[in-house]
Design an enzyme around this catalytic site. Structure first.
Site, mmCIF file in Angstrom:
data_model
loop_
_atom_site.group_PDB
_atom_site.id
_atom_site.type_symbol
_atom_site.label_atom_id
_atom_site.label_comp_id
_atom_site.label_asym_id
_atom_site.label_seq_id
_atom_site.Cartn_x
_atom_site.Cartn_y
_atom_site.Cartn_z
ATOM 1 N N GLU A 117 6.318 0.627 -5.973
ATOM 2 C CA GLU A 117 4.710 0.906 -5.803
ATOM 3 C C GLU A 117 5.042 0.931 -4.083
ATOM 4 O O GLU A 117 5.011 1.840 -3.332
ATOM 5 C CB GLU A 117 3.631 0.491 -6.396
ATOM 6 C CG GLU A 117 3.736 0.386 -7.732
ATOM 7 C CD GLU A 117 2.661 0.390 -8.622
ATOM 8 O OE1 GLU A 117 1.794 0.493 -9.509
ATOM 9 O OE2 GLU A 117 1.708 -1.013 -7.934
ATOM 10 N N GLY A 162 -0.875 -3.989 -8.675
ATOM 11 C CA GLY A 162 -0.082 -4.877 -9.451
ATOM 12 C C GLY A 162 -1.167 -5.242 -10.396
ATOM 13 O O GLY A 162 0.253 -6.510 -10.913
ATOM 14 N N GLY A 212 -0.273 3.206 -13.640
ATOM 15 C CA GLY A 212 -1.947 2.417 -13.898
ATOM 16 C C GLY A 212 -2.485 3.869 -14.399
ATOM 17 O O GLY A 212 -1.850 4.710 -14.933
#
EC number: 5.3.1.6
Length: 262
Positions: A111, A103, A34
């Protein structure tokens, strides 16, 4: 660099920088996926180059793996590492008990595997990710492509008996095609608005045929590092019941961070 950053990017940067200081030489480290984790990878690469930090990094996605390799980190698989000292990852939402929704980037399966194979999980996030109750962010559920519409129907039927406000779901798309996870699966985003019992929901969802994993992380996160646009960082430890506040200076312009501030 600070003059080029928006307040939210400043918040992400200081959270990542503060979490990087938790990494010790020789650690086996899980790296999340991310935008906030992208700052972390660069902070770690800088520490490797300038301070001689030695780590073995287990990425949670192909995106993070490629970035880590390009910046000179020692990337290994989870099977090679066996067990991790620490995982640092972002979150789409976190509540007062440090339960998470993850997610948004489509990597919550890896993860969750990496985080649960770690002694500790630290989440890095801007202050906007803190919520009183989980659910405003759509909850990702990874499903097999085979029979995905049946899985979707079963999910929505199951939600009728759950303590949630919304009960619709959508197939995540990548342009005109379904989004494909690193494991070759589809993702259904559940639009729940509010999750009354996240622990119960996490257990129930994973019992539905075709469901691989959901994006609720319950009792996995140990600490959260919350960044603010003015450089303030709050570190909340759920196990110790402590909260520390600090303020970090912004780094000067550096090539490692150039592509994040264009």
């Amino acid at each position: 660099m600070s003059s080029d950053l928006s307040p939210i990017d400043k918040a992400k940067f200081v959270a990542a920088k503060r979490a990087a200081d938790m990494v010790e030489d020789g650690m086996r480290l899980g790296l999340g996926t991310g935008s906030t984790t992208a700052w972390l990878v660069r902070c770690l690469a800088q520490m490797v180059q300038e301070d001689g930090l030695r780590i073995s990094a287990v990425p949670t996605s192909a995106r993070t793996a490629n970035m880590a390799r390009e910046l000179g980190l020692n990337v290994v698989t989870l099977d090679d590492a066996k067990w991790l000292d620490l995982t640092i990852d972002g979150a789409d939402e976190f509540d007062h008990d440090l339960n998470l929704i993850k997610g948004g980037g489509g990597a919550h399966l890896q993860e969750k595997i990496v985080a649960t194979a770690s002694d500790q999980m630290v989440v890095i996030a801007d202050a906007g990710k803190a919520v009183d109750t989980l659910g405003a962010f759509p909850l990702p559920v990874e499903v097999l492509p085979f029979g995905w519409q049946t899985s979707q129907a079963l999910l929505e039927e199951t939600l009728v008996s759950m303590d949630v406000l919304g009960r619709t779901s959508t197939l995540r798309m990548n342009g005109s095609d379904p989004f494909i996870s690193d494991e070759g699966n589809y993702i259904l985003d559940l639009h729940l608005n509010r999750i009354g019992n996240a622990r119960q929901l996490a257990l129930v969802l994973n019992q539905i045929p075709g469901v691989i994993e959901n994006g609720l992380f319950i009792d996995i996160c140990d600490r959260v590092v919350i960044g603010h646009g003015d450089g303030t960082v709050v570190v909340r430890d759920i196990n110790e019941g402590t909260e520390e506040r600090d303020r970090l200076d912004f780094a000067e312009e550096d090539n490692l961070f150039g592509d994040l501030i264009d």
